[in-house]
Design an enzyme around this catalytic site. Structure first.
Site: not given
Length: 356
Positions: A73, A75, A99, A129-130, A158, A332
């Protein structure tokens, strides 16, 4: 501004990781990065490129016997004072480094430098995705263009810190409701306290013994926990409503339906409301590309303790694994980073697996 993903950048996955990180792409704002990725892929003569929204797909057409998807992903979560990227010793810091722009860099590097892989390859760089699944690019492609996802095996890049994490847990969110009767607290005997009634719900949770399930050598640990309690309306009123929010993480040998039934058994006698739910994914280690990939990695796979988009591939009948250079514990975080050595190891592993 020109495309920062220049040929000199694309040939070095470490430099490419930094370039991808420095193009801000918070969920729902991936267009600039998707434009850059699409531009790069359309210049590769061996790839056929399609796009929907801010999701870009590219595929080889080599008439190989099997097809593999490499997916990541584009994003990130909102920036937290961690852009642009910085390098300290062997670490690249910045939003999305772990991530999962380190993983995206692996796929994009291979897409432009490996024109003749052992399998036909589909590269999928997807949006959102987030956030809520209704925006998830992989989900939207599965609904609108399912043929794009036809494959024998998939690797979701991932963060796994260079290990293979097989399948994933399913997850169910639910509310367990208790009911009472309002009354003034000065005359509490006239009421029934719904918060007090929730005590039995909490006792059941405290007494709950989760399963540990081993599938294809991968051990999944289940869990059932209260995550939030709501009840009460004023300091002098006996509450007539209370809800205990719970989350079940279940091993992929259970279906979603079985997980729902299990929750109803645990909370028998109470009103149960399912609020969100997603299936797990079995390890998917039997496919020939999976066995060869594991041999290239050289370490035993572990169970994915969490939910990832691997489950979306499993729902389409495509066995899939999680593999990427980032550390999931750093995802994150304000100090999110990825090790340069893990990026280089990841590229070497993928080349061992895919180069002819």
């Amino acid at each position: 501004m020109g495309n920062p993903l220049t040929p000199d950048v694309l040939v070095d996955p470490v430099v490419l990781t930094r370039a991808l990180v420095d193009v801000e792409s918070v969920s729902r704002d991936e267009k600039v990065l998707a434009d850059c990725v699409e531009d790069v892929l359309r210049k590769a003569a061996h790839l056929t490129v399609r796009r929907v929204g801010n999701t870009v797909m590219a595929r080889t057409r080599l008439d190989r016997g099997q097809r593999v998807i490499l997916a990541g992903h584009l994003d990130t979560v909102p920036v937290n004072g961690n852009l642009p990227s910085t390098v300290v010793d062997d670490l690249i810091y910045g939003c999305g480094t772990s991530d999962m722009k380190g993983g995206v860099a692996l796929a994009l590097h291979l897409a432009v430098t490996l024109p003749d892989p052992r399998y036909d390859l589909t590269y999928l760089f997807y949006e959102a995705e987030e956030i809520e699944s209704e925006h998830n690019g992989l989900n939207l492609v599965a609904e609108a263009h399912p043929k794009w996802l036809k494959a024998d095996f998939a690797v979701l890049l991932e963060p796994t810190y260079g290990a293979v994490e097989a399948g994933c847990q399913g997850t169910v969110g639910a509310r367990v409701h208790t009911r009472g009767r309002r009354a003034h607290t000065a005359r509490a005997w006239r009421g029934v306290n719904a918060i007090h009634a929730a005590g039995e719900v909490l006792r059941r949770l405290e007494d709950y013994r989760p399963r540990t399930v081993t599938i294809d050598g991968c051990t999944y640990r289940e869990g059932l926990n209260a995550v939030r309690i709501r009840g009460g309306m004023a300091g002098n009123v006996v509450p007539d409503e209370c809800s205990v929010e719970v989350n079940l993480r279940f091993a992929p040998d259970r279906s979603e339906k079985q997980a729902h039934e299990h929750l109803r058994e645990v909370f028998d006698g109470y009103e149960l409301e399912i609020t969100d739910s997603a299936p797990g994914a079995l390890p998917g280690l039997d496919a020939a590309p999976a066995r060869e990939f594991l041999a290239a990695v050289g370490i035993e796979p572990a169970a994915k303790l969490g939910w990832t988009d691997v489950a979306r591939f499993a729902a389409l009948g495509i066995p899939a694994l999680n593999y990427g250079p980032g550390d999931p514990a750093l995802a994150h975080a304000p100090d999110e980073h990825v090790e340069i050595g893990k990026i280089r190891d990841g590229v070497a592993t993928l080349y061992r697996w895919l180069a002819p």
